[in-house]
Enzyme design. Structure first.
Site, PDB file in Angstrom:
ATOM      1  N   HIS A 156     -10.113  87.514  25.413  1.00 24.60           N
ATOM      2  CA  HIS A 156     -11.527  87.897  25.464  1.00 24.60           C
ATOM      3  C   HIS A 156     -12.147  87.251  26.696  1.00 24.60           C
ATOM      4  O   HIS A 156     -12.115  86.033  26.854  1.00 24.60           O
ATOM      5  CB  HIS A 156     -12.271  87.460  24.204  1.00 24.60           C
ATOM      6  CG  HIS A 156     -13.703  87.881  24.203  1.00 24.60           C
ATOM      7  ND1 HIS A 156     -14.129  89.092  23.669  1.00 24.60           N
ATOM      8  CD2 HIS A 156     -14.812  87.268  24.678  1.00 24.60           C
ATOM      9  CE1 HIS A 156     -15.429  89.195  23.815  1.00 24.60           C
ATOM     10  NE2 HIS A 156     -15.882  88.104  24.424  1.00 24.60           N
ATOM     11  N   CYS A 157     -12.705  88.076  27.572  1.00 26.63           N
ATOM     12  CA  CYS A 157     -13.320  87.592  28.811  1.00 26.63           C
ATOM     13  C   CYS A 157     -14.811  87.401  28.582  1.00 26.63           C
ATOM     14  O   CYS A 157     -15.544  88.360  28.317  1.00 26.63           O
ATOM     15  CB  CYS A 157     -13.071  88.587  29.948  1.00 26.63           C
ATOM     16  SG  CYS A 157     -13.857  88.107  31.504  1.00 26.63           S
ATOM     17  N   PHE A 158     -15.271  86.163  28.710  1.00 25.75           N
ATOM     18  CA  PHE A 158     -16.686  85.878  28.477  1.00 25.75           C
ATOM     19  C   PHE A 158     -17.558  86.376  29.624  1.00 25.75           C
ATOM     20  O   PHE A 158     -18.728  86.700  29.419  1.00 25.75           O
ATOM     21  CB  PHE A 158     -16.890  84.377  28.278  1.00 25.75           C
ATOM     22  CG  PHE A 158     -16.369  83.875  26.962  1.00 25.75           C
ATOM     23  CD1 PHE A 158     -17.128  84.008  25.806  1.00 25.75           C
ATOM     24  CD2 PHE A 158     -15.120  83.290  26.869  1.00 25.75           C
ATOM     25  CE1 PHE A 158     -16.654  83.562  24.589  1.00 25.75           C
ATOM     26  CE2 PHE A 158     -14.640  82.825  25.655  1.00 25.75           C
ATOM     27  CZ  PHE A 158     -15.402  82.962  24.505  1.00 25.75           C
ATOM     28  N   GLY A 176     -17.962  89.867  28.732  1.00 21.98           N
ATOM     29  CA  GLY A 176     -18.394  90.083  27.365  1.00 21.98           C
ATOM     30  C   GLY A 176     -17.571  91.126  26.647  1.00 21.98           C
ATOM     31  O   GLY A 176     -18.084  91.835  25.771  1.00 21.98           O
TER      32      GLY A 176
END
Length: 275
Positions: free
Chosen positions: A122-124, A127
């Site tokens: 999951h890439c912050f 998002g």
């Protein structure tokens, strides 16, 4: 969990803010400072070439960033008979329930609340989860973000060198620039705009190196046919030639996707969707 959700909202805004500041500094400060005499500037002057290069890098970074957000991984949990209620979700979270061979490397993301196949992470900063639909655009986003930051670093160093009449020929000059500039700023010798540019130099260096390292690490995993989730869980993957692994992510017409931000150019995933 609340902190992760907050980070998922703040991180994209932080990235867009840094991108806007970088663009403004390049267009209104660095590139104009390269023009010694605009009336006698040749067609292929270094300033024009640098401006065209920066716009190319920025357009690709922003374009792939948008495609990563748009290409949201499909929620495979909607098409599965996983049952009802929170117990099923809890089984997904602790890994006690898994469809096994039916869904290889499937993972339930707490933040996205979906089950995705070939989940990587999951890439912050986007998002969004990174999977088979947006892996290629994510790698291109990291690559061009790294190049844009390093390009801004070089332009910023050239501007500071001219503004402060200093040389970066000595490798230690860049390392001692920040503490020396802080002392000059509080003593009133250094302007606020120059101090801001110096701080941005170190920020560009950090972001550029981080994105370059992450891109190289992701490429090594792709060559081996693995995802970060599979490595973290110790999953065994079927050995395949590295060319097939690359083609699965980048497609046959990979050069077009390298030059302009496009969606899933000739990838196996696109052909499977069409079938």
């Amino acid at each position: 969990m609340l902190i992760l959700r907050l980070l998922n909202v703040v991180a994209p805004a932080y990235f867009l803010c840094i991108s806007l500041v970088t663009f403004v500094l390049q267009i209104f400060l660095f590139i104009p400072s390269m023009f010694r005499d605009p009336s006698t500037t040749p067609l292929f002057s270094p300033a024009l070439l640098h401006g065209a290069l920066f716009l190319f890098l920025s357009a690709n970074a922003l374009g792939n960033y948008i495609l990563v957000i748009q290409n949201t991984p499909e929620d495979l949990g909607k098409g599965l008979n996983l049952g009802e209620g929170a117990e099923v979700v809890a089984d997904w979270l602790d890994g006690s329930r898994s469809p096994g061979s039916a869904l290889p490397s499937a993972h339930f993301c707490r933040l996205c609340a979906r089950v995705t196949q070939r989940h990587d992470h999951h890439c912050f900063f986007t998002g969004n989860c990174i999977g088979s639909r947006n892996m290629r655009n994510f790698i291109m986003f990291c690559l061009y973000t790294s190049l844009a930051c390093l390009d801004s670093l070089v332009a910023g160093m050239a501007y500071i060198s001219a503004a402060l009449s200093m040389s970066f020929a000595n490798p230690l000059a860049f390392l001692t620039l920040l503490p020396h500039s802080i002392s000059q700023f509080f003593s009133g010798v250094l302007l606020s705009s120059e101090m801001f540019v110096i701080l941005m130099l170190y920020l560009w260096l950090g972001i550029g190196l981080a994105c370059a390292g992450f891109c190289c690490h992701q490429m090594l995993l792709i060559l081996r046919g693995q995802t970060r989730y599979q490595v973290r869980k110790g999953m065994v993957v079927r050995a395949r030639p590295w060319r097939e692994n690359l083609q699965e992510v980048f497609g046959k017409r990979w050069l077009l996707g390298l030059l302009i931000p496009v969606q899933n150019v000739g990838s196996d995933y696109r052909r499977q969707k069409e079938k």
